[in-house]
Design a protein around this motif. Structure first.
Motif, PDB file in Angstrom:
ATOM      1  N   THR A  68       0.829  -1.207   0.000  1.00 41.32           N
ATOM      2  CA  THR A  68       0.000   0.000   0.000  1.00 41.32           C
ATOM      3  C   THR A  68       0.865   1.260   0.000  1.00 41.32           C
ATOM      4  OG1 THR A  68      -1.724  -1.187   1.226  1.00 41.32           O
ATOM      5  CG2 THR A  68      -1.846   1.214   1.217  1.00 41.32           C
ATOM      6  N   LEU A  69       1.890   1.261   0.846  1.00 40.10           N
ATOM      7  CA  LEU A  69       2.777   2.430   0.906  1.00 40.10           C
ATOM      8  C   LEU A  69       3.491   2.655  -0.424  1.00 40.10           C
ATOM      9  CD1 LEU A  69       4.289   2.005   4.488  1.00 40.10           C
ATOM     10  CD2 LEU A  69       2.769   3.845   3.712  1.00 40.10           C
ATOM     11  N   GLU A  70       3.883   1.576  -1.089  1.00 38.36           N
ATOM     12  CA  GLU A  70       4.539   1.725  -2.399  1.00 38.36           C
ATOM     13  C   GLU A  70       3.587   2.360  -3.412  1.00 38.36           C
ATOM     14  OE1 GLU A  70       7.524   1.300  -3.537  1.00 38.36           O
ATOM     15  OE2 GLU A  70       8.414   0.521  -1.698  1.00 38.36           O
ATOM     16  N   ALA A  71       2.353   1.902  -3.430  1.00 38.47           N
ATOM     17  CA  ALA A  71       1.377   2.462  -4.370  1.00 38.47           C
ATOM     18  C   ALA A  71       1.045   3.905  -4.012  1.00 38.47           C
ATOM     19  CB  ALA A  71       0.111   1.613  -4.375  1.00 38.47           C
ATOM     20  N   VAL A  72       0.994   4.215  -2.723  1.00 33.72           N
ATOM     21  CA  VAL A  72       0.721   5.591  -2.288  1.00 33.72           C
ATOM     22  C   VAL A  72       1.862   6.520  -2.711  1.00 33.72           C
ATOM     23  CG1 VAL A  72       0.550   7.085  -0.262  1.00 33.72           C
ATOM     24  CG2 VAL A  72      -0.812   5.000  -0.383  1.00 33.72           C
ATOM     25  N   ARG A  73       3.095   6.102  -2.503  1.00 35.44           N
ATOM     26  CA  ARG A  73       4.232   6.940  -2.903  1.00 35.44           C
ATOM     27  C   ARG A  73       4.219   7.183  -4.411  1.00 35.44           C
ATOM     28  NH1 ARG A  73       7.879   7.737   1.160  1.00 35.44           N
ATOM     29  NH2 ARG A  73       7.821   6.248   2.922  1.00 35.44           N
ATOM     30  N   ALA A  74       3.900   6.152  -5.177  1.00 38.24           N
ATOM     31  CA  ALA A  74       3.838   6.317  -6.631  1.00 38.24           C
ATOM     32  C   ALA A  74       2.752   7.318  -7.004  1.00 38.24           C
ATOM     33  CB  ALA A  74       3.576   4.968  -7.291  1.00 38.24           C
ATOM     34  N   ALA A  75       1.599   7.247  -6.326  1.00 40.69           N
ATOM     35  CA  ALA A  75       0.493   8.148  -6.635  1.00 40.69           C
ATOM     36  C   ALA A  75       0.813   9.589  -6.258  1.00 40.69           C
ATOM     37  CB  ALA A  75      -0.769   7.684  -5.905  1.00 40.69           C
ATOM     38  N   VAL A  76       1.432   9.786  -5.111  1.00 39.95           N
ATOM     39  CA  VAL A  76       1.781  11.142  -4.671  1.00 39.95           C
ATOM     40  C   VAL A  76       2.741  11.792  -5.663  1.00 39.95           C
ATOM     41  CG1 VAL A  76       3.005  12.462  -2.900  1.00 39.95           C
ATOM     42  CG2 VAL A  76       1.316  10.737  -2.228  1.00 39.95           C
ATOM     43  N   GLY A  77       3.707  11.012  -6.141  1.00 41.22           N
ATOM     44  CA  GLY A  77       4.662  11.561  -7.088  1.00 41.22           C
ATOM     45  C   GLY A  77       4.099  11.778  -8.478  1.00 41.22           C
ATOM     46  N   ALA A  78       3.214  10.905  -8.911  1.00 34.44           N
ATOM     47  CA  ALA A  78       2.732  10.957 -10.298  1.00 34.44           C
ATOM     48  C   ALA A  78       1.529  11.874 -10.489  1.00 34.44           C
ATOM     49  CB  ALA A  78       2.379   9.546 -10.772  1.00 34.44           C
TER      50      ALA A  78
END
Length: 525
Positions: free
Chosen positions: A77-87
């Motif tokens: 979940t944290l990996e997907a959240v970090r990707a979303a915040v950046g993208a």
């Protein structure tokens, strides 16, 4: 206007994931995907290739091998959240979804809902004080370290736990946090997600603690969000509708649940069956619709409990093993008056006591006041009465100094009826048939809590069909049991016919049976 970045955790059905991502981005929103590393590589490649050119789709930089109850679910979940915040710098909200989730509202409705209040939606209840955990480990989830997957390595999981327990190897919760618990399906504002990520970067001790707790996806975000955001900005609920069975398993929805789902006060629902193609098609189209009015009823959970808690034979309850050897006595006769309309049955038992002189009690397994004598305590709670039903009935035979006795039962208590009709004592059953008109069914819906004064009329009408069918089913089920001592009376029959049935049921004279059949207002609602 809000724009949602959906955090999509998935591990199967690549074509479904592709369709889900395309549907969600078509409304101007975003999707960040974590595809389980345990899944076949060709499935992930199919998803990645199909969505590679969509600027509204991002993929987690690292794919975790996920396992139920493990930290890997939080890590993914944290990996997907970090990707979303950046993208997606324009995303205002971040919404957790799984591949089994589908929208039950339109995107238009969802955006307006999120715009209406500046807050986060995440369940967070005190881990130690709340009753969120119903069974199994509670504090053991936290104070012991869990390195192994309970489902994949059961022996290692429990051996490790037992060793720690035997040696007293425990640990403390980090002193400055209050552990909370709740559903893993949340919707958080951008500023909240950024604070959570900052917390993760600055508090490796907390991450290390949760990384060896059991089922941390129910505690990590639920603990951190209230730690970094004022409580007044948090709504302790999820926006994803889900129901659990008595055994802790999520209920699956199928094609005929469309109307039920869209009436719930939620934006998404899980789990939608992969085979429910028509339901998925309709819900997918609903997300893209505009101008749709959604009358909120919230009756689905109550209806599910109503239909699954009926105690029907073969559905939930069976005979308790310690009762199979006990009996009410071969020389006794138990007379069961079974009626959905309790007031009708009570009028009949009052008349039986007065006219026939046969001891008769009312709904002794449903109501505390049931014309019971003092039995020394066994009758003081409904739970005791049900648990020790044969002992209770034997005591009643002795107390009344009678070999015949009448009791009332609700037709929904089929497990009781079958149990008592199968006793070594003689048992007879009188079904009082009823006409369930609209007024009665509507009142019954209110009495069992399926609808209230604010429930929309069209929802009540839909419920009425379901509940009326359920009531009629109970009578049909009794008829299908084929009991030899089965009798019926009904308001639409001639008094002479009812008297004949009552005479055979009670074994009384025609004169007494006729007086009983002509009891004033016997069938009146």
């Amino acid at each position: 206007m809000s724009r949602i970045a959906f955090i999509l955790l998935c591990h199967k059905d690549p074509m479904g994931v592709i369709a889900q991502a395309q549907r969600l981005t078509a409304s101007g929103d975003y999707v960040s995907i974590h595809y389980d590393a345990r899944a076949p590589a060709r499935d992930f490649e199919r998803v990645r290739k199909a969505l590679a050119d969509d600027p509204s789709v991002a993929f987690a930089a690292r794919r975790w091998k996920c396992g139920w109850g493990e930290w890997s679910l939080v890590g993914a979940t944290l990996e997907a959240v970090r990707a979303a915040v950046g993208a997606f710098p324009l995303a205002t909200h971040f919404y957790m979804l799984s591949g089994d989730c589908m929208p039950i509202k339109s995107a238009e409705y969802a955006h307006a809902f999120l715009d209406a209040e500046d807050c986060d939606y995440i369940e967070n209840f005190d881990f130690f004080e709340s009753d969120w955990i119903k069974t199994g480990f509670k504090e053991e989830r936290l104070i012991y370290r869990h390195w192994f997957n309970e489902r994949l390595s059961k022996k290692l999981f429990y051996t490790s736990f037992e060793i720690q327990k035997r040696l007293g190897i425990t640990r403390r919760v980090p002193a400055d946090i209050q552990v909370m618990i709740g559903s893993q399906w949340w919707c958080l504002r951008r500023q909240t997600v950024e604070k959570v990520l900052e917390f993760c970067d600055t508090r490796p001790d907390v991450l290390q603690f949760f990384s060896t707790t059991w089922i941390p996806d129910e505690t990590f975000f639920q603990t951190v969000v209230p730690h970094v955001v004022p409580r007044k900005e948090i709504r302790r609920r999820t926006l994803t509708y889900l129901v659990f069975t008595d055994y802790g398993m999520p209920v699956t929805f199928y094609n005929d649940h469309f109307n039920l789902l869209i009436g719930q006060d939620y934006l998404f629902a899980r789990k939608i069956s992969p085979e429910a193609l028509r339901l998925r098609e309709r819900l997918g189209a609903l997300w893209a619709a505009s101008g749709v009015h959604f009358p909120i009823s919230n009756e689905a959970t109550g209806l599910f409990r109503f239909l699954t808690g009926r105690g029907r034979i073969g559905r939930r309850f069976g005979q308790r093993f310690w009762e199979t050897e006990s009996s009410l006595g071969r020389d006794n006769t138990l007379l069961l008056v079974v009626a959905k309309k309790w007031h009708v049955a009570k009028r009949l038992t009052a008349a039986i006591r007065a006219e026939a002189g046969i001891p008769a009690v009312d709904y002794l397994f449903n109501e505390m006041e049931a014309h019971l004598p003092d039995l020394g305590g066994v009758e003081t709670t409904l739970g005791k009465r049900d648990r020790h039903r044969r002992a209770l009935l034997r005591l009643l035979f002795e107390q009344f100094e009678a070999s015949r006795m009448v009791i009332c039962l609700d037709p929904s208590a089929l497990y009781l009826i079958e149990d008592l009709m199968g006793d070594k004592a003689e048992a007879r059953l009188l079904l009082i048939e009823s006409d369930f008109d609209s007024a009665y069914v509507r009142g019954h819906i209110g009495r069992v809590g399926l609808a209230g004064a604010q429930t929309a009329p069209e929802v009540v009408e839909r419920l009425m069909r379901t509940v009326k069918a359920d009531l009629e089913y109970e009578a049909e089920r009794l008829r299908d049991m084929g009991y030899a001592g089965f009798h019926t009376i009904a308001p639409w029959r001639e008094p002479a016919d009812n008297a004949a049935e009552l005479g055979r049921f009670l074994d009384v004279s025609p004169e007494i049976a006729t007086r009983l059949a002509k009891t004033e207002h016997l069938f009146t609602d």
